[in-house]
Structures are given as C-alpha cells and as structure tokens.
Design a protein around this motif. Sequence first.
Motif, short mmCIF file in Angstrom:
data_model
loop_
_atom_site.label_atom_id
_atom_site.label_comp_id
_atom_site.label_asym_id
_atom_site.label_seq_id
_atom_site.Cartn_x
_atom_site.Cartn_y
_atom_site.Cartn_z
N ARG A 69 0.81 -1.22 0.00
CA ARG A 69 0.00 0.00 0.00
C ARG A 69 0.85 1.27 0.00
N TRP A 70 2.01 1.24 0.65
CA TRP A 70 2.85 2.45 0.69
C TRP A 70 3.55 2.68 -0.64
N ASP A 71 3.77 1.62 -1.41
CA ASP A 71 4.29 1.80 -2.78
C ASP A 71 3.26 2.55 -3.62
N TYR A 72 2.00 2.15 -3.49
CA TYR A 72 0.94 2.84 -4.23
C TYR A 72 0.86 4.31 -3.81
N PHE A 73 0.91 4.53 -2.50
CA PHE A 73 0.81 5.90 -2.00
C PHE A 73 1.97 6.75 -2.50
N LEU A 74 3.20 6.23 -2.44
CA LEU A 74 4.36 7.02 -2.87
C LEU A 74 4.27 7.40 -4.33
N LEU A 75 3.80 6.47 -5.16
CA LEU A 75 3.63 6.78 -6.58
C LEU A 75 2.60 7.89 -6.77
N LEU A 76 1.49 7.80 -6.05
CA LEU A 76 0.47 8.84 -6.11
C LEU A 76 0.99 10.17 -5.57
N PHE A 77 1.78 10.12 -4.49
CA PHE A 77 2.33 11.32 -3.89
C PHE A 77 3.27 12.05 -4.85
N PHE A 78 4.12 11.29 -5.53
CA PHE A 78 5.02 11.90 -6.50
C PHE A 78 4.25 12.53 -7.65
N ALA A 79 3.21 11.82 -8.13
CA ALA A 79 2.45 12.33 -9.27
C ALA A 79 1.59 13.54 -8.89
N SER A 80 1.08 13.57 -7.65
CA SER A 80 0.13 14.62 -7.27
C SER A 80 0.76 15.80 -6.56
N THR A 81 1.95 15.61 -5.99
CA THR A 81 2.54 16.68 -5.17
C THR A 81 3.98 17.02 -5.58
N VAL A 82 4.87 16.04 -5.54
CA VAL A 82 6.28 16.32 -5.77
C VAL A 82 6.52 16.89 -7.17
N ILE A 83 6.02 16.20 -8.19
CA ILE A 83 6.26 16.65 -9.56
C ILE A 83 5.56 17.98 -9.85
N PRO A 84 4.27 18.17 -9.46
CA PRO A 84 3.65 19.49 -9.68
C PRO A 84 4.39 20.64 -8.99
#
Length: 195
Positions: free
Chosen positions: A38-53
């Motif tokens: 589940r934390w792998d899924y969250f990290l991918l979402l976090f990068f796409a929704s927060t870090v990269i923007p």
Amino acid sequence: MFFHRLASLISWLISPIVVAPAAYFFVARFGFRDDPARWDYFLLLFFASTVIPVLLIYGLKKIGKVSDYNITFREQRFLPLLVMVGVNFLGYELMQQLEAPRIFTGILLFNAVNTVLILLITLQWKISVHLLTLASSIALLYIQFGTVVFWFMFLVPVLMWSRIYLKAHTFMQTLVGSLIGFLVMFAELKWWIGL
C-alpha cells in the motif's frame, strides 16, 4: 487584512498539492491496511500529485513562464496542465506494473483524463482547480469509505469563500469546479471499479 490572510491560509491548506495526497494517504492507510504494497501505491500517487507538480510550477516560475505559484492567469495554465496529463498517464502505467488494486490505477488514469477536461475548459474559461481537486478527493473517499466522509463537504464552501475573497475565481468558477470534480470522479471510479 485579517480576512485576506485567512483566505490565503485556507487556499494554501486546502490546495491541490495538500488535499489530493491526504486523500490518497487515507485510502492507502485505512482502505488497504492489509496490503503490504500500500505504501508503494501511495508514494507513486504522492510523486504524481505533489512532488512533480511542485517542482514543475517552481521551475516554470523560475524561468518566468508563470507569474505566481497559483498560476492565477488562465493563459499560463496550459503548459503545466499538459505536462501533468503525461505525468498521470505515466503514473498509471507504473501503477499497472505494480498490479495495484483498481482504485489506485483509476486515480491516475482519471486524473489524466480529467486534466484533459480542465485543459479544454481552460481554453475558454477559468475553472477552479482548487475546488475541483477538493471535490474529486471527497468523491474518491466516498467511493472507498461511504457516507462517513461527507463531513468533509463543509470544506467546500470554506474554500469557495477563500478563492472568491482573493479574487482568484468567481462564484460560478468555484461552483462548476466543485460539481465537475465530484460528479465526474464519482462516475469514473464507480464505473472503473465496477461497483
């Protein structure tokens, strides 16, 4: 002065780069507590929704492509939105490789699709991405957890007030952002997951 500072604080606290990852955290932490990935899924979402923007907007601001971090001017939104379409599609492909539950792949797929929708609207009109993100996050939480999350709805008029007070949007731009955000994401995820 007090109300201006309050409105600014609200706009930052309930901004897309805060609200979206918070919703993803709740889904991963409480909706999939028995899934070791589940934390792998969250990290991918976090990068796409927060870090990269954040990095993208910071970079665009640095080179003068956008005038401020909220991208106030409609004409300046096209390039970052276009990049985010690509980021979300790439995230979707990576999430598929992880063989993640459909709600996680759906988040990235429909973030990409809905960003295209925002792009098309932006060609003619300025819609509130703040409200759209908040409402779509509430729709996501509703799909996962049910009506218990509806108390988050009180944030919608609060955020509407702040965006209107700051003259970032009109009432209609915030209202349409809210309605599209909730209804579109709800319909998409409901169909995708097959509820």
